[in-house]
Design a protein around this motif. Structure first.
Motif, PDB file in Angstrom:
ATOM      1  N   UNK A 212      33.443  64.567  19.170  1.00  8.17           N
ATOM      2  CA  UNK A 212      32.886  65.178  17.965  1.00  8.17           C
ATOM      3  C   UNK A 212      31.440  64.747  17.700  1.00  8.17           C
ATOM      4  N   UNK A 213      31.179  63.427  17.780  1.00  8.48           N
ATOM      5  CA  UNK A 213      29.857  62.902  17.443  1.00  8.48           C
ATOM      6  C   UNK A 213      28.779  63.411  18.399  1.00  8.48           C
ATOM      7  N   UNK A 214      28.968  63.306  19.742  1.00 12.51           N
ATOM      8  CA  UNK A 214      27.942  63.848  20.640  1.00 12.51           C
ATOM      9  C   UNK A 214      27.706  65.347  20.426  1.00 12.51           C
ATOM     10  N   UNK A 215      28.785  66.093  20.116  1.00 10.45           N
ATOM     11  CA  UNK A 215      28.652  67.539  19.905  1.00 10.45           C
ATOM     12  C   UNK A 215      27.815  67.839  18.678  1.00 10.45           C
ATOM     13  N   UNK A 216      28.099  67.163  17.553  1.00 12.01           N
ATOM     14  CA  UNK A 216      27.373  67.490  16.322  1.00 12.01           C
ATOM     15  C   UNK A 216      25.918  67.009  16.397  1.00 12.01           C
ATOM     16  N   UNK A 217      25.671  65.911  17.100  1.00 12.06           N
ATOM     17  CA  UNK A 217      24.289  65.461  17.292  1.00 12.06           C
ATOM     18  C   UNK A 217      23.543  66.473  18.173  1.00 12.06           C
ATOM     19  N   UNK A 218      24.230  66.998  19.192  1.00 10.51           N
ATOM     20  CA  UNK A 218      23.622  67.996  20.079  1.00 10.51           C
ATOM     21  C   UNK A 218      23.249  69.266  19.307  1.00 10.51           C
ATOM     22  N   UNK A 219      24.138  69.717  18.409  1.00  6.38           N
ATOM     23  CA  UNK A 219      23.854  70.910  17.593  1.00  6.38           C
ATOM     24  C   UNK A 219      22.600  70.682  16.745  1.00  6.38           C
ATOM     25  N   UNK A 220      22.512  69.494  16.131  1.00 10.16           N
ATOM     26  CA  UNK A 220      21.348  69.180  15.302  1.00 10.16           C
ATOM     27  C   UNK A 220      20.081  69.087  16.140  1.00 10.16           C
ATOM     28  N   UNK A 221      20.193  68.503  17.327  1.00 14.10           N
ATOM     29  CA  UNK A 221      19.035  68.393  18.219  1.00 14.10           C
ATOM     30  C   UNK A 221      18.524  69.763  18.656  1.00 14.10           C
ATOM     31  N   UNK A 222      19.438  70.674  18.929  1.00 11.83           N
ATOM     32  CA  UNK A 222      19.036  72.026  19.338  1.00 11.83           C
ATOM     33  C   UNK A 222      18.270  72.711  18.205  1.00 11.83           C
ATOM     34  N   UNK A 223      18.793  72.560  16.976  1.00  8.19           N
ATOM     35  CA  UNK A 223      18.103  73.127  15.805  1.00  8.19           C
ATOM     36  C   UNK A 223      16.725  72.496  15.653  1.00  8.19           C
ATOM     37  N   UNK A 224      16.640  71.178  15.839  1.00  6.54           N
ATOM     38  CA  UNK A 224      15.369  70.473  15.716  1.00  6.54           C
ATOM     39  C   UNK A 224      14.389  70.899  16.801  1.00  6.54           C
ATOM     40  N   UNK A 225      14.931  71.096  18.000  1.00  9.27           N
ATOM     41  CA  UNK A 225      14.088  71.479  19.145  1.00  9.27           C
ATOM     42  C   UNK A 225      13.412  72.824  18.910  1.00  9.27           C
ATOM     43  N   UNK A 226      14.110  73.716  18.207  1.00 13.58           N
ATOM     44  CA  UNK A 226      13.534  75.033  17.887  1.00 13.58           C
ATOM     45  C   UNK A 226      12.250  74.856  17.083  1.00 13.58           C
ATOM     46  N   UNK A 350      18.122  82.626   6.201  1.00 16.47           N
ATOM     47  CA  UNK A 350      19.580  82.756   6.314  1.00 16.47           C
ATOM     48  C   UNK A 350      20.148  81.918   7.443  1.00 16.47           C
ATOM     49  N   UNK A 351      19.555  82.063   8.621  1.00 15.37           N
ATOM     50  CA  UNK A 351      20.027  81.316   9.791  1.00 15.37           C
ATOM     51  C   UNK A 351      19.817  79.822   9.601  1.00 15.37           C
ATOM     52  N   UNK A 352      18.667  79.443   9.021  1.00  8.71           N
ATOM     53  CA  UNK A 352      18.362  78.020   8.798  1.00  8.71           C
ATOM     54  C   UNK A 352      19.388  77.380   7.873  1.00  8.71           C
ATOM     55  N   UNK A 353      19.698  78.064   6.773  1.00 13.18           N
ATOM     56  CA  UNK A 353      20.678  77.546   5.820  1.00 13.18           C
ATOM     57  C   UNK A 353      22.038  77.377   6.455  1.00 13.18           C
ATOM     58  N   UNK A 354      22.431  78.358   7.285  1.00 11.44           N
ATOM     59  CA  UNK A 354      23.740  78.300   7.945  1.00 11.44           C
ATOM     60  C   UNK A 354      23.801  77.152   8.950  1.00 11.44           C
ATOM     61  N   UNK A 355      22.741  76.978   9.746  1.00  6.47           N
ATOM     62  CA  UNK A 355      22.706  75.918  10.768  1.00  6.47           C
ATOM     63  C   UNK A 355      22.799  74.540  10.121  1.00  6.47           C
ATOM     64  N   UNK A 356      21.967  74.303   9.120  1.00 11.01           N
ATOM     65  CA  UNK A 356      21.956  72.994   8.468  1.00 11.01           C
ATOM     66  C   UNK A 356      23.259  72.745   7.708  1.00 11.01           C
ATOM     67  N   UNK A 357      23.808  73.796   7.112  1.00  9.05           N
ATOM     68  CA  UNK A 357      25.084  73.640   6.403  1.00  9.05           C
ATOM     69  C   UNK A 357      26.211  73.267   7.360  1.00  9.05           C
ATOM     70  N   UNK A 358      26.207  73.876   8.539  1.00  9.07           N
ATOM     71  CA  UNK A 358      27.226  73.555   9.550  1.00  9.07           C
ATOM     72  C   UNK A 358      27.068  72.104  10.011  1.00  9.07           C
ATOM     73  N   UNK A 359      25.812  71.693  10.256  1.00  3.62           N
ATOM     74  CA  UNK A 359      25.547  70.305  10.648  1.00  3.62           C
ATOM     75  C   UNK A 359      26.026  69.335   9.574  1.00  3.62           C
ATOM     76  N   UNK A 360      25.683  69.631   8.321  1.00  2.00           N
ATOM     77  CA  UNK A 360      26.097  68.775   7.218  1.00  2.00           C
ATOM     78  C   UNK A 360      27.620  68.731   7.090  1.00  2.00           C
ATOM     79  N   UNK A 361      28.256  69.888   7.297  1.00  2.00           N
ATOM     80  CA  UNK A 361      29.713  69.950   7.212  1.00  2.00           C
ATOM     81  C   UNK A 361      30.357  68.974   8.188  1.00  2.00           C
ATOM     82  N   UNK A 362      29.925  69.027   9.459  1.00  2.00           N
ATOM     83  CA  UNK A 362      30.502  68.150  10.473  1.00  2.00           C
ATOM     84  C   UNK A 362      30.121  66.695  10.250  1.00  2.00           C
TER      85      UNK A 362
END
Length: 459
Positions: A212-226, A350-362
């Motif tokens: 779980x932890x590596x996955x959620x960090x990876x999701x956040x990193x991908x968003x940050x990389x954008x 819209x996409x930004x809010x959804x991405x960050x909300x998903x990251x925060x959720x996890x």
């Protein structure tokens, strides 16, 4: 009641200002010197033995793998503070706050390392066959301070109750604002998910968090990389701004009101300390279950935690905020939305809010899972294994109540109770630093010098 709340707020703000900074920073400095700057001198070895051997298996005594124990502890530290706390530090202390955040992280490595070492040294096996440990055990066995151990365990058990409510409430609000889902459903789903994971104890928690932890960090990193790819040319200037603002006042720019060096130091140290939890005494509760041949070897994973949480994840957040210009565009009282604002410029609101909300959720969900486990361990120490199971249901009920916004008066005691558990833990770390030092010397002799001799022989 209102007067009482103001007094409580003022008291908490004062404690979490200079007193707590001096306690945690001073304790970390003392341990750094006592351990002869171990985290700096042997940093390449620490990286090689953690990042370089994440999935290595061992037959040593313990309940979970070293990496599973670490991801369980990281579940508590990597959370909303990484996304929300960093922009707040920049808004109130300027870009220079990040430098001081890095500094407290490097010093805090000694505190995290020490408490993990002691957590493993003084761990015990409970009636269900799991290894358990933490400050309550080294306070009692290492120092003979049973009353202090009971004090720590009781206040952490109660603090977890308030913390579970606050985390659940922030989660329900995030989901409601982004996806228009009722807090009732968020609370129920969160309660069920947390219950399904925690019922399996540290073995199931470790099994879930290692994926779980590596996955959620990876999701956040991908968003940050954008964002960072879009502002790649601004990255060198962002680092320069961090270093210059750490030692000279940051002038007003756009919506940023400016900040002096004192504010940069205060907010950088405070957010750094709060983010990685070094010295708070929570991490050794998870690490005590690790399969490890030597307490100091597991201590390396404590340093790994600080590197991941503060030096990597918090730095990524800072770069998003600084390179995008969000720190100048978003008012200080809305600092928590800076990451969303930075991402919105690239992918749309819209996409930004959804991405960050998903990251925060996890992030928040994983935090609730591990803090409930921490609370159970305190209940087990105080009243036995059977009561810890009862306490689990109380915590699960608190998750639902918190999601609905109930019992808010308890939340006001959260930071105050946290301060009360930090004091005995840091004092114990300082008084038991001699034992940590001896274990460290033993580890260096048996493992690091052995590897060096092997390398010379091979060459």
């Amino acid at each position: 009641m209102e007067k009482f709340e103001k007094i409580l707020a003022a008291m908490t703000e004062w404690i979490w200002g200079m007193p707590m900074i001096l306690l945690l920073l001073g304790g970390g400095l003392f341990l750094t010197i006592r351990l002869r700057f171990f985290q700096f001198r042997y940093f390449p070895h620490i990286i090689k033995d953690t990042f370089g051997s994440m999935f290595a298996r061992t037959d040593a005594q313990g309940s979970v793998s070293p990496f599973q124990a670490t991801t369980s502890a990281l579940a508590s530290t990597i959370g909303a503070a990484n996304i929300v706390g960093v922009p707040v530090a920049i808004a109130l202390g300027g870009p220079g706050a990040i430098f001081w955040m890095w500094l407290v992280a490097m010093i805090g490595m000694a505190s995290k390392y020490s408490e993990v070492v002691l957590g493993v040294k003084y761990r015990v096996k409970n009636k269900s066959g799991e290894w358990t440990g933490g400050p309550m055990h080294y306070l009692e066995k290492g120092l003979g301070w049973k009353p202090a151990a009971l004090f720590f365990a009781f206040f952490l058990m109660i603090e977890i109750l308030a913390s579970a409510m606050v985390q659940s409430n922030s989660l329900s609000k995030t989901v409601q604002s982004s996806f228009h889902i009722s807090p009732v459903w968020t609370g129920l789903v969160t309660m069920i998910l947390v219950g399904l994971v925690t019922v399996g104890g540290i073995k199931r928690i470790g099994s879930v968090t290692e994926k779980f932890i590596p996955l959620m960090v990876a999701i956040y990193f991908i968003a940050a990389l954008i964002v960072l790819v879009d502002h790649a040319t601004d990255i060198p200037a962002a680092f320069a701004l961090i270093f210059t603002s750490a030692f000279s006042p940051a002038p007003a720019a756009g919506g940023f009101a400016g900040a002096g060096v004192a504010a940069a130091i205060r907010w950088g140290l405070a957010r750094g300390i709060y983010s990685n939890e070094a010295g708070m005494g929570t991490a050794p509760i998870a690490h005590a279950a690790a399969k490890t041949p030597h307490p100091a070897k597991q201590g390396l994973w404590g340093v790994f935690e600080v590197v991941v949480d503060t030096l990597i994840v918090c730095t990524i957040t800072a770069l998003i905020v600084l390179t995008s210009g969000a720190w100048k565009d978003v008012p200080a009282d809305q600092a928590s939305t800076m990451v969303v604002a930075a991402l919105s410029n690239t992918v749309g609101a819209g996409a930004a809010g959804a991405i960050i909300s998903i990251c925060l959720f996890f992030f928040v969900l994983s935090t609730i899972v591990i803090i409930v486990f921490y609370g159970e361990k305190q209940a087990e120490y105080l009243f036995g294994l059977r009561f810890s199971k009862v306490m689990r249901f109380i915590y699960l009920a608190a998750v639902l109540v918190g999601a609905l916004g109930g019992l808010e008066f308890i939340w006001q005691f959260l930071d105050l109770m946290l301060a009360m558990i930090i004091l005995p833990n840091v004092v114990a770390l300082i008084l038991l630093s001699g034992e940590v030092s001896e274990l460290t010397k033993d580890y260096i002799s048996k493992y690091i010098h052995k590897d060096e001799r092997k390398s010379r022989h091979t060459a």
